[in-house]
Design a protein around this motif. Sequence first.
Motif, PDB file in Angstrom:
ATOM      1  N   ASP A 100      22.524  11.867  28.027  1.00 39.67           N
ATOM      2  CA  ASP A 100      21.240  11.692  27.346  1.00 39.67           C
ATOM      3  C   ASP A 100      21.431  11.953  25.859  1.00 39.67           C
ATOM      4  O   ASP A 100      22.122  12.903  25.464  1.00 39.67           O
ATOM      5  CB  ASP A 100      20.207  12.666  27.913  1.00 39.67           C
ATOM      6  CG  ASP A 100      19.795  12.255  29.317  1.00 39.67           C
ATOM      7  OD1 ASP A 100      20.063  11.080  29.692  1.00 39.67           O
ATOM      8  OD2 ASP A 100      19.241  13.099  30.061  1.00 39.67           O
ATOM      9  N   PRO A 101      20.857  11.108  25.027  1.00 32.45           N
ATOM     10  CA  PRO A 101      21.082  11.239  23.577  1.00 32.45           C
ATOM     11  C   PRO A 101      20.318  12.437  22.993  1.00 32.45           C
ATOM     12  O   PRO A 101      19.364  12.933  23.587  1.00 32.45           O
ATOM     13  CB  PRO A 101      20.542   9.937  23.031  1.00 32.45           C
ATOM     14  CG  PRO A 101      19.527   9.502  24.024  1.00 32.45           C
ATOM     15  CD  PRO A 101      19.953  10.021  25.348  1.00 32.45           C
ATOM     16  N   LEU A 102      20.767  12.851  21.851  1.00 35.56           N
ATOM     17  CA  LEU A 102      20.061  13.890  21.094  1.00 35.56           C
ATOM     18  C   LEU A 102      19.004  13.188  20.260  1.00 35.56           C
ATOM     19  O   LEU A 102      19.295  12.198  19.571  1.00 35.56           O
ATOM     20  CB  LEU A 102      21.045  14.617  20.180  1.00 35.56           C
ATOM     21  CG  LEU A 102      20.495  15.800  19.414  1.00 35.56           C
ATOM     22  CD1 LEU A 102      20.194  16.957  20.362  1.00 35.56           C
ATOM     23  CD2 LEU A 102      21.482  16.219  18.327  1.00 35.56           C
ATOM     24  N   ARG A 103      17.778  13.608  20.404  1.00 35.93           N
ATOM     25  CA  ARG A 103      16.696  12.908  19.686  1.00 35.93           C
ATOM     26  C   ARG A 103      16.367  13.663  18.397  1.00 35.93           C
ATOM     27  O   ARG A 103      16.144  14.860  18.389  1.00 35.93           O
ATOM     28  CB  ARG A 103      15.468  12.812  20.586  1.00 35.93           C
ATOM     29  CG  ARG A 103      15.789  11.999  21.837  1.00 35.93           C
ATOM     30  CD  ARG A 103      14.848  12.310  22.961  1.00 35.93           C
ATOM     31  NE  ARG A 103      13.589  11.601  22.835  1.00 35.93           N
ATOM     32  CZ  ARG A 103      12.555  11.815  23.634  1.00 35.93           C
ATOM     33  NH1 ARG A 103      12.628  12.735  24.565  1.00 35.93           N
ATOM     34  NH2 ARG A 103      11.437  11.128  23.467  1.00 35.93           N
ATOM     35  N   VAL A 104      16.364  12.919  17.311  1.00 35.59           N
ATOM     36  CA  VAL A 104      16.053  13.527  16.008  1.00 35.59           C
ATOM     37  C   VAL A 104      14.596  13.220  15.686  1.00 35.59           C
ATOM     38  O   VAL A 104      14.211  12.058  15.578  1.00 35.59           O
ATOM     39  CB  VAL A 104      16.958  12.976  14.894  1.00 35.59           C
ATOM     40  CG1 VAL A 104      16.623  13.641  13.563  1.00 35.59           C
ATOM     41  CG2 VAL A 104      18.406  13.200  15.287  1.00 35.59           C
ATOM     42  N   VAL A 105      13.791  14.258  15.586  1.00 36.75           N
ATOM     43  CA  VAL A 105      12.351  14.049  15.399  1.00 36.75           C
ATOM     44  C   VAL A 105      11.906  14.679  14.082  1.00 36.75           C
ATOM     45  O   VAL A 105      12.243  15.821  13.777  1.00 36.75           O
ATOM     46  CB  VAL A 105      11.555  14.678  16.567  1.00 36.75           C
ATOM     47  CG1 VAL A 105      10.069  14.423  16.398  1.00 36.75           C
ATOM     48  CG2 VAL A 105      12.053  14.146  17.903  1.00 36.75           C
ATOM     49  N   ALA A 106      11.199  13.871  13.305  1.00 30.50           N
ATOM     50  CA  ALA A 106      10.597  14.422  12.079  1.00 30.50           C
ATOM     51  C   ALA A 106       9.097  14.397  12.280  1.00 30.50           C
ATOM     52  O   ALA A 106       8.492  13.331  12.323  1.00 30.50           O
ATOM     53  CB  ALA A 106      10.992  13.579  10.860  1.00 30.50           C
ATOM     54  N   GLY A 107       8.477  15.560  12.365  1.00 33.93           N
ATOM     55  CA  GLY A 107       7.042  15.640  12.665  1.00 33.93           C
ATOM     56  C   GLY A 107       6.812  15.108  14.046  1.00 33.93           C
ATOM     57  O   GLY A 107       7.392  15.597  15.005  1.00 33.93           O
ATOM     58  N   THR A 108       5.994  14.061  14.138  1.00 29.53           N
ATOM     59  CA  THR A 108       5.756  13.450  15.444  1.00 29.53           C
ATOM     60  C   THR A 108       6.589  12.187  15.606  1.00 29.53           C
ATOM     61  O   THR A 108       6.569  11.541  16.642  1.00 29.53           O
ATOM     62  CB  THR A 108       4.268  13.073  15.599  1.00 29.53           C
ATOM     63  OG1 THR A 108       3.910  12.254  14.512  1.00 29.53           O
ATOM     64  CG2 THR A 108       3.411  14.324  15.649  1.00 29.53           C
TER      65      THR A 108
END
Lengths: 475, 295
Positions: free
Chosen positions: A48-56
């Motif tokens: 499973d990939p690493l998800r990069v989230v900025a805010g929403t």
Amino acid sequence: MIGLKNILRNAVSGMSASQVGLTTVGHNIANAGVEGYSRQQVHLGTRDPLRVVAGTQEMSQIGQGARVGNIMRAHDSFIEGQIMRDRLGKGFHGGRQQALAILERLVDNGASPTIGDRLDDFFNSLSELSQNPSSLGTREMVLESADRLASSFESMAVESREVQESIDRELREHVDKINSLADIVSQMNVAAGSIEASGKMANDFRDRRDQAIRELSDLIDIRVNAMPSGGHAISLANGFSLVQGDAVARLQLTPDPANNGLFGVEHVSTSGVVTDITRRLNQGEVGGLLDVRDRIVPTHMLEVDTLAFNINQEVNTIHQAGFGLDGVGNRDLFTQIAGIPGAALAMRLDPAIAGSPDQLAAATDPLAVPGDNRNLQDLVSIRDSRLPGLGSVTFTSYYAEIVRSVGSEVAQNTRNLDVQEARFNQSEALRNSIEGVSIDDEMVDLTRFQKHFEASARVMDTVNRLMDEIMSLVR
Amino acid sequence: MRISDSQRFALPQLRIGKLRTQQVNIGEALASGQRINRPSDDPLGARMVVDLNSEHRRVKQFERNIDAGRHLLQLADGVLDEANNTLLRAKEIGIRGVNGIMSQNDRDFMADDILSFRDHLKNLANTRTQNRYIFGGFISDTPPYDNAFAFVGDTNKTQYEVGDGELVDATTTGGLAFGDGTANTTDVFDNLQQLADAVRAGNVPDMETELGRLEQSLEQVVTVRQRVGLNLNRLSAAETITEYMKERLPDALSQIQDTDFTQAVSDLKVVENTLQATLATSSRLMNGSSLLDYL
């Protein structure tokens, strides 16, 4: 932020994935010669990939390397079913073949004299005696040929019984094998079940179970049902359960008094209920053996008994009407037989006349001895009479028909066996084509995983250098 | 189609096995000379072989019966011929007795001669071979004419089976030839006795009467001898058939069960060629290079 450690983890995941791949290749090559082994393939997946989230907002996904998914075996249920059917047919005809060949040898083996030969000798000796009915030497010869005729019937009966008994010995081996194969299936059910409960495939246990099932279907007709729990339930085609999860029923052999003490096959359920299933086993090697033992041998023995009984009756009737050198009549040549069943076994020169050639009834007139040969002519003439008891054919024709029917039974079975073997070989080839190991394939995989490993190692090496670079900045 | 390694090895095993079986089967047919080595090789053929073999054996038995019958009949023929000659010599003497004027001494000699002929005839009628008296009918263990020249045999004839359902008289009863003591036949021995008595007494009318009876005696012997000849002819006729069968049956048998050598040898050649090709390809298939050799 993605660290170098992340890259390192990716490299390691690749290396371990290729190691699993290499292990599987090695496993495949090692098992290339194992009967029933299905080649295995590693299914690799992505982590499973690493998800990069900025805010929403999701900015990006960063790969986390490879994951070893399931190791699957190449398997084709359709062909497996086909193979079971083919093995069943091959087993049936194969089981019959050996016993039929022995039966055929009894009827006519081209070397030792047959019942037909003895019959000719007997009538010829009567004809010879009619030349000079006063000759004691020739009378002795007639008694000897009658004795040999009787004992050729007797030994036919004895040897047919031996064929049945040797079939029983083979049944013993087969039933033992069925029981031990059923044990293997239940053991593998248990072994595979505990592994597969955790979602992994128990390939090797499944292979062993499948092989046991295949070997079972050589012997008897079985139905295989996959149970929801993952195990295989095996029942005999007639509904009797053989394996249910880890529970195993048994087959056992018990002498059956209603069948001359030959074995009956009994099913002992897990709860101990005993049922005779002999009549329901009509396929596979066991079915083939039972078919020869309970149908073909008895049918031919009945024919031989019928022949013996008719000869006994006809010869005695005429012999009783005649008179010996002593002017005494109403004597038997063969010991009287009550009925057709067992007639061949009971066929014997009458003990009263054995050793007393003068009692042989050559004369029709008790006063016209010793030259009267008319009763001998009557005896000789039954050689040509068409007897209603034999379906209006002569003794010789009746015997010739027995030879023909045994011969065609064997010939037909040989042809059927050839067909079944060809079918089996075809589906076995098809199965091998899908499930078998190919060294070429494995070499390609071996190289692929090796290169893959090397590449992953190179990534690691690169990370290592990057690390050094960073460390030197710190210094 | 994907070929796995086990297939590479199973295929040669299978093909070579099949070809070897064929090779052995043809080899057996060639070595034994027989196409049918067991009933399953040709069930219908095997059935015919059983029938034909049985017939062949039966024909051989007919032949033995014919030979034995011929021996008896030829013996009877020879004996009756001699009996005929003996009666003719008695007749000569009887005629001399009627015509000539001779002394009592001569007449006694002639009468004794006739009586010795009578004894000779009795010996002929009591001819024996293989411990049986051939003119005694079924009473074959005692001489058919006792010391009083009375017939003690019976009038049955021993029949031999010389063909399918064909019975031929292999003996003749002496009673018909030499007199059985009934009015139906002339008593040859009494005839000679009376003739001798008449010659000894010089009683011409009696001599003429007895010479007349002697003609009947002669005719009796000749008639029986003719019947013997007739039966010998029947034996020869039966023999023609058995001879023919004896020649034909092995031919018929061999047509059914013998190997056709040309065919078998060419079949064997084909199998051997295929086998060789299979062996060659098999070794390629099994030893053939794999990727393994190049990595």
